[in-house]
Design a protein around this motif. Structure first.
Motif, PDB file in Angstrom:
ATOM      1  N   VAL A  25     -11.381  57.421  35.976  1.00  0.00           N
ATOM      2  CA  VAL A  25     -11.373  57.280  34.527  1.00  0.00           C
ATOM      3  C   VAL A  25     -12.795  56.993  34.063  1.00  0.00           C
ATOM      4  CG1 VAL A  25     -10.432  55.959  32.603  1.00  0.00           C
ATOM      5  CG2 VAL A  25      -9.010  56.395  34.625  1.00  0.00           C
ATOM      6  N   GLY A  26     -13.258  57.766  33.099  1.00  0.00           N
ATOM      7  CA  GLY A  26     -14.579  57.549  32.523  1.00  0.00           C
ATOM      8  C   GLY A  26     -14.536  56.459  31.470  1.00  0.00           C
ATOM      9  N   VAL A  27     -15.469  55.498  31.549  1.00  0.00           N
ATOM     10  CA  VAL A  27     -15.521  54.383  30.604  1.00  0.00           C
ATOM     11  C   VAL A  27     -16.949  54.178  30.113  1.00  0.00           C
ATOM     12  CG1 VAL A  27     -13.530  53.205  31.637  1.00  0.00           C
ATOM     13  CG2 VAL A  27     -15.832  52.654  32.430  1.00  0.00           C
ATOM     14  N   ASP A  28     -17.088  53.468  29.010  1.00  0.00           N
ATOM     15  CA  ASP A  28     -18.406  53.166  28.458  1.00  0.00           C
ATOM     16  C   ASP A  28     -19.056  51.952  29.119  1.00  0.00           C
ATOM     17  OD1 ASP A  28     -18.315  55.269  26.606  1.00  0.00           O
ATOM     18  OD2 ASP A  28     -17.255  54.013  25.142  1.00  0.00           O
ATOM     19  N   ASP A  29     -18.246  51.022  29.633  1.00  0.00           N
ATOM     20  CA  ASP A  29     -18.772  49.789  30.216  1.00  0.00           C
ATOM     21  C   ASP A  29     -18.027  49.488  31.514  1.00  0.00           C
ATOM     22  OD1 ASP A  29     -19.430  47.128  30.906  1.00  0.00           O
ATOM     23  OD2 ASP A  29     -19.646  46.546  28.802  1.00  0.00           O
ATOM     24  N   PHE A  30     -18.614  49.906  32.634  1.00  0.00           N
ATOM     25  CA  PHE A  30     -17.982  49.728  33.942  1.00  0.00           C
ATOM     26  C   PHE A  30     -17.648  48.264  34.195  1.00  0.00           C
ATOM     27  CE2 PHE A  30     -17.598  48.981  38.383  1.00  0.00           C
ATOM     28  CZ  PHE A  30     -17.101  50.143  38.944  1.00  0.00           C
ATOM     29  N   ASP A  31     -18.625  47.378  34.031  1.00  0.00           N
ATOM     30  CA  ASP A  31     -18.436  45.975  34.388  1.00  0.00           C
ATOM     31  C   ASP A  31     -17.331  45.301  33.581  1.00  0.00           C
ATOM     32  OD1 ASP A  31     -20.454  46.142  36.337  1.00  0.00           O
ATOM     33  OD2 ASP A  31     -22.006  45.665  34.866  1.00  0.00           O
TER      34      ASP A  31
ATOM     35  N   GLY B 200     -28.660  59.289  39.512  1.00  0.00           N
ATOM     36  CA  GLY B 200     -28.899  60.202  38.408  1.00  0.00           C
ATOM     37  C   GLY B 200     -27.665  60.655  37.656  1.00  0.00           C
ATOM     38  N   LEU B 201     -26.462  60.162  38.043  1.00  0.00           N
ATOM     39  CA  LEU B 201     -25.233  60.626  37.392  1.00  0.00           C
ATOM     40  C   LEU B 201     -24.395  59.509  36.776  1.00  0.00           C
ATOM     41  CD1 LEU B 201     -23.973  63.302  39.947  1.00  0.00           C
ATOM     42  CD2 LEU B 201     -25.060  63.688  37.733  1.00  0.00           C
ATOM     43  N   CYS B 202     -24.051  58.495  37.589  1.00  0.00           N
ATOM     44  CA  CYS B 202     -23.097  57.505  37.083  1.00  0.00           C
ATOM     45  C   CYS B 202     -23.029  56.290  38.000  1.00  0.00           C
ATOM     46  CB  CYS B 202     -21.700  58.116  36.972  1.00  0.00           C
ATOM     47  SG  CYS B 202     -20.941  58.533  38.558  1.00  0.00           S
ATOM     48  N   TRP B 203     -22.272  55.291  37.529  1.00  0.00           N
ATOM     49  CA  TRP B 203     -21.835  54.158  38.337  1.00  0.00           C
ATOM     50  C   TRP B 203     -20.378  54.426  38.684  1.00  0.00           C
ATOM     51  CZ3 TRP B 203     -25.410  51.118  40.167  1.00  0.00           C
ATOM     52  CH2 TRP B 203     -26.626  51.034  39.471  1.00  0.00           C
TER      53      TRP B 203
ATOM     54  N   GLY C 172     -10.193  55.613  40.552  1.00  0.00           N
ATOM     55  CA  GLY C 172     -11.628  55.406  40.404  1.00  0.00           C
ATOM     56  C   GLY C 172     -11.990  55.074  38.975  1.00  0.00           C
ATOM     57  N   LEU C 173     -13.189  54.524  38.838  1.00  0.00           N
ATOM     58  CA  LEU C 173     -13.743  54.166  37.538  1.00  0.00           C
ATOM     59  C   LEU C 173     -15.194  54.608  37.562  1.00  0.00           C
ATOM     60  CD1 LEU C 173     -12.823  52.422  35.039  1.00  0.00           C
ATOM     61  CD2 LEU C 173     -13.999  50.533  36.151  1.00  0.00           C
ATOM     62  N   PHE C 174     -15.649  55.257  36.492  1.00  0.00           N
ATOM     63  CA  PHE C 174     -17.062  55.595  36.448  1.00  0.00           C
ATOM     64  C   PHE C 174     -17.611  55.506  35.032  1.00  0.00           C
ATOM     65  CE2 PHE C 174     -15.478  59.774  35.404  1.00  0.00           C
ATOM     66  CZ  PHE C 174     -16.464  60.355  34.625  1.00  0.00           C
ATOM     67  N   GLN C 175     -18.899  55.171  35.004  1.00  0.00           N
ATOM     68  CA  GLN C 175     -19.647  55.088  33.754  1.00  0.00           C
ATOM     69  C   GLN C 175     -20.826  56.039  33.870  1.00  0.00           C
ATOM     70  OE1 GLN C 175     -21.100  51.156  32.673  1.00  0.00           O
ATOM     71  NE2 GLN C 175     -22.826  52.072  31.602  1.00  0.00           N
ATOM     72  N   PRO C 176     -20.867  57.107  33.062  1.00  0.00           N
ATOM     73  CA  PRO C 176     -22.019  58.005  33.120  1.00  0.00           C
ATOM     74  C   PRO C 176     -23.300  57.255  32.819  1.00  0.00           C
ATOM     75  CG  PRO C 176     -20.232  58.987  31.844  1.00  0.00           C
ATOM     76  CD  PRO C 176     -19.857  57.555  32.092  1.00  0.00           C
ATOM     77  N   ASP C 177     -24.349  57.519  33.616  1.00  0.00           N
ATOM     78  CA  ASP C 177     -25.644  56.882  33.430  1.00  0.00           C
ATOM     79  C   ASP C 177     -26.686  57.673  34.217  1.00  0.00           C
ATOM     80  OD1 ASP C 177     -27.910  55.297  33.264  1.00  0.00           O
ATOM     81  OD2 ASP C 177     -26.906  53.444  33.895  1.00  0.00           O
TER      82      ASP C 177
END
Length: 125
Positions: A72-78, A100-103, A116-121
């Motif tokens: 799932v894509g989120v704005d704030d991983f933590d 270069g892609l995400c957390w 899974g959880l990821f935050q694009p960055d």
């Protein structure tokens, strides 16, 4: 509202799986270095994903669902990770950078399902 944005396939034999999915669906694979596991990004005409060496044995056939892992894509991983844990979820693999892609990180819900959880960055790394 967060949505499913990424999928992953865990395999015993990456080369066999790369050939299978490439031949069946025409997917393209890009080896991703710098991760805690052997990993290939999957490029499709739709949702993108990843393929990785299975970190532990798969459950035997007939023992419940043996399926792809969705992230799932989120704005704030933590903040999301803290919420997951406060509601009874557990960390399966702690947060790590996909350079270069995400957390990215993995959790187990209270029913025993992995997700899974990821935050694009683009600065992750």
């Amino acid at each position: 509202m967060a949505g499913i944005a990424y999928f992953e396939i865990q395999v015993d034999d990456p080369e066999r799986a790369l050939a299978f999915y490439g031949d069946v669906f025409g997917w393209r694979f890009v080896k991703q270095d710098g991760l805690p596991v052997a990993y290939w990004r999957i490029e499709t005409d739709g949702m993108h994903g990843g393929l990785l060496q299975r970190p532990c044995p798969a459950p035997p056939l007939g023992q419940g669902t043996n399926a792809y892992v969705c992230s799932v894509g989120v704005d704030d991983f933590d903040a999301t990770a803290a919420r997951i844990e406060s509601l009874g979820g557990q960390v399966a693999l702690a947060k790590f950078a996909v350079p270069g892609l995400c957390w990215q990180g993995y959790f187990i819900d209270p029913e025993g399902n992995t997700f899974g959880l990821f935050q694009p960055d683009s600065d992750a790394g």
